[in-house]
Design an enzyme around this catalytic site. Structure first.
Site: not given
Length: 295
Positions: A178, A203, A174-176
């Site tokens: 996508g 997120i 996951f990241c901020t």
């Protein structure tokens, strides 16, 4: 109230420079500020402005070659979180430094926010946060692995050094918003990892859609604008920012002896020279006197 839009799309632009001025002109006309990056691999950016202006920008981007149905998320800010509008040409819209990585060929399995908790709770799943260390420091999913990378360029080396830990595991990333996971999951597939997943919309989409009482998110989410962080429901968070190193800081951090507004914080006190700090101090003096507008 301003609409804040994080957006990206991987596609093949033969001449990304041709899109720069029309995008800039539209944003300036609509009162939109922020940054948009253009590269041969696509478009990426975070901008803010009046709701109708942002919707016009979405329609404009949707009409670009290969961008129909592009990924975008929205939140709100009570004040304009950017100072100016920039449209920049780059080699990559998110810098990984791996020329063979191509998300248009394939990525990991998308997982909707409402299904994420079940996935990351499975005993055969390892959860990896692909963001930079200072972002992870203010919030992440419970049980997630922090690679402690300074930049996204560091991720391939970290994976090479740690991949044996994840043998026979499914990998969830996951990241901020996508965009990093589009590249990191394609990279892992190229490394021979079969079961790779990533949080669709990142997120931000999770915090928007999953109620706090059901959440496995701990802390706040760092964002790259003057809001600094957001929480559940994408409400503005509690962090400020050190304007030397740009890392998030708390009100308590400002009481530490290392902190000098605009000059340094406890996280960067050893990272700059005396000349740098003198320059930062002069910049802060000019901001406080009204001679300079902060960037």
């Amino acid at each position: 109230m301003f609409t804040v839009s994080a957006l990206y799309h991987f596609t093949r632009f033969e001449d990304p420079a041709a899109f720069r001025q029309p995008l800039l002109s539209l944003c300036e006309h609509e009162g939109i500020k922020g940054t948009i990056l253009l590269a041969k691999e696509g478009i990426n950016g975070t901008v803010a402005g009046p709701r109708l202006g942002i919707e016009r920008l979405w329609r404009h981007i949707d009409a670009l070659p290969g961008c129909a149905g592009f990924e975008h998320k929205e939140s709100t800010a009570t004040t304009m979180p950017f100072k100016r509008m920039k449209v920049r040409l780059k080699k990559e819209i998110v810098t990984m430094g791996q020329p063979d990585v191509d998300p248009t060929v394939g990525t990991g399995h998308y997982v909707d926010p409402q299904d994420w908790n079940e996935l990351i709770s499975a005993p055969d799943v390892v959860v990896i946060d692909t963001r930079n260390d200072y972002e992870v420091g203010i919030g992440t999913f419970e049980g997630a692995i922090d690679p402690e990378t300074k930049t996204f360029r560091d991720f391939p080396e970290w994976w090479e050094n740690n991949k044996d830990r994840f043998h026979n595991k499914r990998v969830a990333m996951f990241c901020t918003g996508g965009i990093r996971c589009e590249k990191s999951t394609n990279f892992l597939i190229g490394q021979g990892v079969d079961d790779v997943y990533h949080l669709k919309g990142g997120i931000l989409k999770y915090l928007e859609n999953v109620p706090q009482e059901d959440s496995k998110w701990e802390g706040e989410c760092f964002v790259f604008d003057n809001r600094v962080s957001v929480g559940h429901g994408l409400v503005e968070g509690s962090y400020d920012q050190c304007f030397a190193c740009r890392r998030p800081i708390t009100e308590d951090d400002k009481t530490r002896p290392e902190y000098q507004k605009g000059v340094q914080c406890h996280q960067c006190v050893d990272e700059y020279s005396d000349d740098d700090r003198q320059r930062f101090g002069e910049r802060q003096r000019q901001i406080e006197s009204g001679e300079l507008t902060p960037s």
